[in-house]
Design a protein around this motif. Structure first.
Motif, PDB file in Angstrom:
ATOM      1  N   THR A   1      15.546 -85.367 -50.271  1.00 53.85           N
ATOM      2  CA  THR A   1      15.156 -86.328 -51.311  1.00 53.85           C
ATOM      3  C   THR A   1      15.970 -87.618 -51.236  1.00 53.85           C
ATOM      4  N   GLU A   2      17.261 -87.511 -50.927  1.00 54.26           N
ATOM      5  CA  GLU A   2      18.129 -88.687 -50.946  1.00 54.26           C
ATOM      6  C   GLU A   2      18.091 -89.499 -49.646  1.00 54.26           C
ATOM      7  N   HIS A   3      17.962 -88.852 -48.519  1.00 60.14           N
ATOM      8  CA  HIS A   3      18.016 -89.559 -47.229  1.00 60.14           C
ATOM      9  C   HIS A   3      16.615 -89.985 -46.820  1.00 60.14           C
ATOM     10  N   VAL A   4      16.157 -91.080 -47.435  1.00 56.77           N
ATOM     11  CA  VAL A   4      14.830 -91.632 -47.188  1.00 56.77           C
ATOM     12  C   VAL A   4      14.964 -93.066 -46.690  1.00 56.77           C
TER      13      VAL A   4
ATOM     14  N   ASP B   1      14.514 -97.058 -46.517  1.00 52.23           N
ATOM     15  CA  ASP B   1      14.345 -98.181 -47.433  1.00 52.23           C
ATOM     16  C   ASP B   1      13.217 -99.067 -46.888  1.00 52.23           C
ATOM     17  N   ASP B   2      13.040-100.236 -47.411  1.00 53.25           N
ATOM     18  CA  ASP B   2      11.967-101.125 -46.960  1.00 53.25           C
ATOM     19  C   ASP B   2      12.240-101.773 -45.613  1.00 53.25           C
ATOM     20  N   HIS B   3      13.417-101.511 -45.030  1.00 59.59           N
ATOM     21  CA  HIS B   3      13.802-102.148 -43.775  1.00 59.59           C
ATOM     22  C   HIS B   3      14.053-101.151 -42.654  1.00 59.59           C
ATOM     23  N   GLY B   4      13.642 -99.897 -42.814  1.00 64.79           N
ATOM     24  CA  GLY B   4      13.813 -98.890 -41.778  1.00 64.79           C
ATOM     25  C   GLY B   4      15.224 -98.327 -41.688  1.00 64.79           C
ATOM     26  N   CYS B   5      15.955 -98.412 -42.786  1.00 66.43           N
ATOM     27  CA  CYS B   5      17.318 -97.877 -42.830  1.00 66.43           C
ATOM     28  C   CYS B   5      17.394 -96.780 -43.889  1.00 66.43           C
ATOM     29  N   CYS B   6      18.364 -95.896 -43.740  1.00 61.77           N
ATOM     30  CA  CYS B   6      18.577 -94.834 -44.728  1.00 61.77           C
ATOM     31  C   CYS B   6      19.123 -95.448 -46.011  1.00 61.77           C
ATOM     32  N   ARG B   7      18.576 -95.029 -47.130  1.00 65.08           N
ATOM     33  CA  ARG B   7      19.043 -95.555 -48.419  1.00 65.08           C
ATOM     34  C   ARG B   7      20.463 -95.112 -48.752  1.00 65.08           C
ATOM     35  N   VAL B   8      20.936 -94.007 -48.152  1.00 66.59           N
ATOM     36  CA  VAL B   8      22.229 -93.440 -48.511  1.00 66.59           C
ATOM     37  C   VAL B   8      23.303 -93.729 -47.466  1.00 66.59           C
ATOM     38  N   CYS B   9      22.973 -93.559 -46.193  1.00 67.77           N
ATOM     39  CA  CYS B   9      23.977 -93.673 -45.124  1.00 67.77           C
ATOM     40  C   CYS B   9      24.296 -95.124 -44.789  1.00 67.77           C
ATOM     41  N   SER B  10      25.544 -95.356 -44.453  1.00 67.74           N
ATOM     42  CA  SER B  10      25.950 -96.677 -43.986  1.00 67.74           C
ATOM     43  C   SER B  10      26.859 -96.505 -42.778  1.00 67.74           C
ATOM     44  N   THR B  11      26.949 -97.563 -41.995  1.00 64.17           N
ATOM     45  CA  THR B  11      27.846 -97.568 -40.842  1.00 64.17           C
ATOM     46  C   THR B  11      28.791 -98.744 -40.974  1.00 64.17           C
ATOM     47  N   VAL B  12      29.930 -98.645 -40.333  1.00 66.12           N
ATOM     48  CA  VAL B  12      30.931 -99.705 -40.422  1.00 66.12           C
ATOM     49  C   VAL B  12      30.417-100.987 -39.781  1.00 66.12           C
ATOM     50  N   SER B  13      29.782-100.876 -38.613  1.00 68.35           N
ATOM     51  CA  SER B  13      29.394-102.076 -37.872  1.00 68.35           C
ATOM     52  C   SER B  13      28.035-102.645 -38.279  1.00 68.35           C
ATOM     53  N   ALA B  14      27.128-101.803 -38.758  1.00 67.37           N
ATOM     54  CA  ALA B  14      25.766-102.277 -38.989  1.00 67.37           C
ATOM     55  C   ALA B  14      25.332-102.261 -40.449  1.00 67.37           C
ATOM     56  N   GLY B  15      26.191-101.853 -41.344  1.00 69.98           N
ATOM     57  CA  GLY B  15      25.782-101.759 -42.749  1.00 69.98           C
ATOM     58  C   GLY B  15      25.067-100.452 -42.992  1.00 69.98           C
ATOM     59  N   ARG B  16      23.757-100.475 -43.060  1.00 70.74           N
ATOM     60  CA  ARG B  16      22.961 -99.257 -43.279  1.00 70.74           C
ATOM     61  C   ARG B  16      22.604 -98.609 -41.945  1.00 70.74           C
ATOM     62  N   ALA B  17      22.592 -97.270 -41.939  1.00 75.11           N
ATOM     63  CA  ALA B  17      22.220 -96.516 -40.744  1.00 75.11           C
ATOM     64  C   ALA B  17      20.708 -96.533 -40.581  1.00 75.11           C
ATOM     65  N   ARG B  18      20.262 -96.575 -39.337  1.00 77.76           N
ATOM     66  CA  ARG B  18      18.842 -96.523 -39.045  1.00 77.76           C
ATOM     67  C   ARG B  18      18.251 -95.221 -39.550  1.00 77.76           C
ATOM     68  N   TRP B  19      17.003 -95.278 -40.024  1.00 75.37           N
ATOM     69  CA  TRP B  19      16.328 -94.081 -40.504  1.00 75.37           C
ATOM     70  C   TRP B  19      15.311 -93.633 -39.474  1.00 75.37           C
ATOM     71  N   PRO B  20      15.199 -92.350 -39.170  1.00 70.01           N
ATOM     72  CA  PRO B  20      15.911 -91.280 -39.843  1.00 70.01           C
ATOM     73  C   PRO B  20      17.358 -91.201 -39.386  1.00 70.01           C
ATOM     74  N   CYS B  21      18.249 -91.069 -40.339  1.00 71.91           N
ATOM     75  CA  CYS B  21      19.669 -90.941 -40.048  1.00 71.91           C
ATOM     76  C   CYS B  21      19.942 -89.535 -39.508  1.00 71.91           C
ATOM     77  N   ASN B  22      21.130 -89.326 -38.988  1.00 69.62           N
ATOM     78  CA  ASN B  22      21.477 -88.015 -38.441  1.00 69.62           C
ATOM     79  C   ASN B  22      21.426 -86.915 -39.493  1.00 69.62           C
ATOM     80  N   VAL B  23      21.804 -87.243 -40.722  1.00 66.59           N
ATOM     81  CA  VAL B  23      21.760 -86.241 -41.794  1.00 66.59           C
ATOM     82  C   VAL B  23      20.312 -85.830 -42.054  1.00 66.59           C
ATOM     83  N   ARG B  24      19.401 -86.796 -42.100  1.00 66.61           N
ATOM     84  CA  ARG B  24      17.983 -86.478 -42.321  1.00 66.61           C
ATOM     85  C   ARG B  24      17.419 -85.673 -41.159  1.00 66.61           C
TER      86      ARG B  24
END
Length: 88
Positions: A41-44, A46-69
């Motif tokens: 439910t949480e790792h979905v 966003d409107d830009h192809g990134c995970c709403r929950v995960c973030s990375t140091v260098s890129a901000g938001r992690a690409r979706w699907p993230c590794n957790v998803r």
């Protein structure tokens, strides 16, 4: 395919994301009541192809699907097979 990011010393891989193969994490998600549904439910996206929950140091938001998803999606398949709910 690799793409060159400005100010990066090497091209960055932007190809398809491979499913994470971590049997222990999948087993944990399957074994913990309710946790798998929360993660799904949480790792979905966003409107830009990134995970709403995960973030990375260098890129901000992690690409979706993230590794957790990816782990959670694999865990759903394992749980469904275990429970006899796998698609035929």
């Amino acid at each position: 395919m690799p793409v060159q990011i400005p100010n990066a010393s090497e091209p960055v891989w932007r190809g398809p994301i491979n499913e994470v193969a971590d049997d222990d994490a999948v087993a944990f998600l399957v074994a913990e009541p309710g946790l798998l549904d929360i993660v799904i439910t949480e790792h979905v996206s966003d409107d830009h192809g990134c995970c709403r929950v995960c973030s990375t140091v260098s890129a901000g938001r992690a690409r979706w699907p993230c590794n957790v998803r990816l782990l959670a999606s694999r865990a759903v398949r394992v749980r469904d097979r275990r429970d006899g709910d796998a698609p035929s």
